[in-house]
Design a protein around this motif. Structure first.
Motif, mmCIF file in Angstrom:
data_model
loop_
_atom_site.group_PDB
_atom_site.id
_atom_site.type_symbol
_atom_site.label_atom_id
_atom_site.label_comp_id
_atom_site.label_asym_id
_atom_site.label_seq_id
_atom_site.Cartn_x
_atom_site.Cartn_y
_atom_site.Cartn_z
ATOM 1 N N GLU A 88 44.833 28.899 64.145
ATOM 2 C CA GLU A 88 45.609 29.323 62.975
ATOM 3 C C GLU A 88 45.428 28.348 61.814
ATOM 4 O O GLU A 88 45.203 28.759 60.667
ATOM 5 N N SER A 89 45.558 27.065 62.102
ATOM 6 C CA SER A 89 45.436 26.054 61.055
ATOM 7 C C SER A 89 44.053 26.092 60.417
ATOM 8 O O SER A 89 43.915 26.120 59.189
ATOM 9 N N VAL A 90 43.031 26.101 61.246
ATOM 10 C CA VAL A 90 41.659 26.038 60.738
ATOM 11 C C VAL A 90 41.273 27.303 59.990
ATOM 12 O O VAL A 90 40.615 27.235 58.938
ATOM 13 N N ARG A 91 41.672 28.461 60.489
ATOM 14 C CA ARG A 91 41.338 29.713 59.808
ATOM 15 C C ARG A 91 41.858 29.706 58.376
ATOM 16 O O ARG A 91 41.142 30.043 57.431
ATOM 17 N N THR A 92 43.118 29.297 58.220
ATOM 18 C CA THR A 92 43.713 29.272 56.887
ATOM 19 C C THR A 92 43.128 28.155 56.038
ATOM 20 O O THR A 92 42.910 28.321 54.826
ATOM 21 N N MET A 93 42.852 27.007 56.655
ATOM 22 C CA MET A 93 42.277 25.887 55.919
ATOM 23 C C MET A 93 40.914 26.255 55.348
ATOM 24 O O MET A 93 40.597 25.941 54.191
ATOM 25 N N ILE A 94 40.097 26.924 56.139
ATOM 26 C CA ILE A 94 38.772 27.333 55.670
ATOM 27 C C ILE A 94 38.896 28.283 54.488
ATOM 28 O O ILE A 94 38.136 28.187 53.506
#
Length: 230
Positions: free
Chosen positions: A200-206
């Motif tokens: 979740e964190s990485v998907r949104t960060m990207i």
């Protein structure tokens, strides 16, 4: 196809960054201190031809310069560099040790500073250097004050200041440097009580990083793009 470099990619947020960019078809240079023990990362590189694993010890200036020099000689240009490697030593006030405090600052502040300095020559025009920070580095963050992560919080505040100091000169060269908090993530560092999965964190960060412009250079933001008070 973009070229992405991720430090501290053997586990947690770094590994997930490498995974998601690999799945998107980008060229990923995933680094870690010890490739012999990075089984998940090695498996990822065996599964995706677009993933390359390189050794990088962020507390070793020669290791940093060596990798930057190799990429330069190859003619590589990075579209994004995630300076993600970091440590957190749990020590309550009154139990601090100089060695662990120094190690935290060396890994979380000096390492990223040396990386920004060394890798500027291999950043593509409009390239982005994303320094993974934390809300704990904000003076506005008043949770867990006096807790076990004082040195970690101090290191992230210092990292944020390094970013503010270096961002203008990098922006003049067409490179965006900023500090990003990934949120409270379920990793070895974040713990099982955290509110976000690495996915979740990485998907949104990207998604957030993809929208960054030179106007965002030097900022301190949440993984969602929300500005965080210094």
């Amino acid at each position: 196809m973009a070229t992405i470099l991720v430090t501290g990619a053997s586990r947690g947020i770094g590994l997930e960054l490498a995974c998601q960019y690999a799945e998107a078809g980008d060229a990923v240079i995933a680094t870690c201190r010890d490739t012999d023990t990075a089984k998940a990362l090695i498996h990822l590189s065996e599964s995706y031809e677009n993933v390359e694993v390189q050794t990088l010890d962020v507390v070793d200036p020669l290791s940093i310069l060596s990798l930057a020099s190799m990429l330069s000689k190859r003619g590589d240009k990075l579209d994004a560099l995630y300076s993600n490697a970091g440590i957190a030593v749990a020590e309550k006030v009154g139990e601090w040790s100089a060695d662990s405090f120094s190690a935290t600052l060396e890994t979380n502040v000096v390492g990223p500073a040396m990386i920004m300095q060394a890798f500027i020559k291999v950043m593509a025009p409009g390239g982005k250097i994303i320094n993974v920070s934390s809300r704990m580095g904000s003076f506005d963050f008043d949770i867990n004050l006096g807790g076990e992560l004082s040195s970690y919080a101090a290191s992230k505040s210092a990292l944020n200041m390094v970013v503010r100091q270096v961002a203008p000169s990098l922006r003049d060269r067409g490179v965006i440097a900023l500090a990003v908090s990934p949120g409270w993530v379920k990793t070895d560092m974040g713990g099982h009580e955290a509110t976000l999965t690495p996915e979740e964190s990485v998907r949104t960060m990207i998604e957030t990083v993809a929208k960054l412009t030179l106007e965002d250079a030097g900022s301190f933001i949440e993984y969602t793009g929300e500005e965080i008070p210094w």
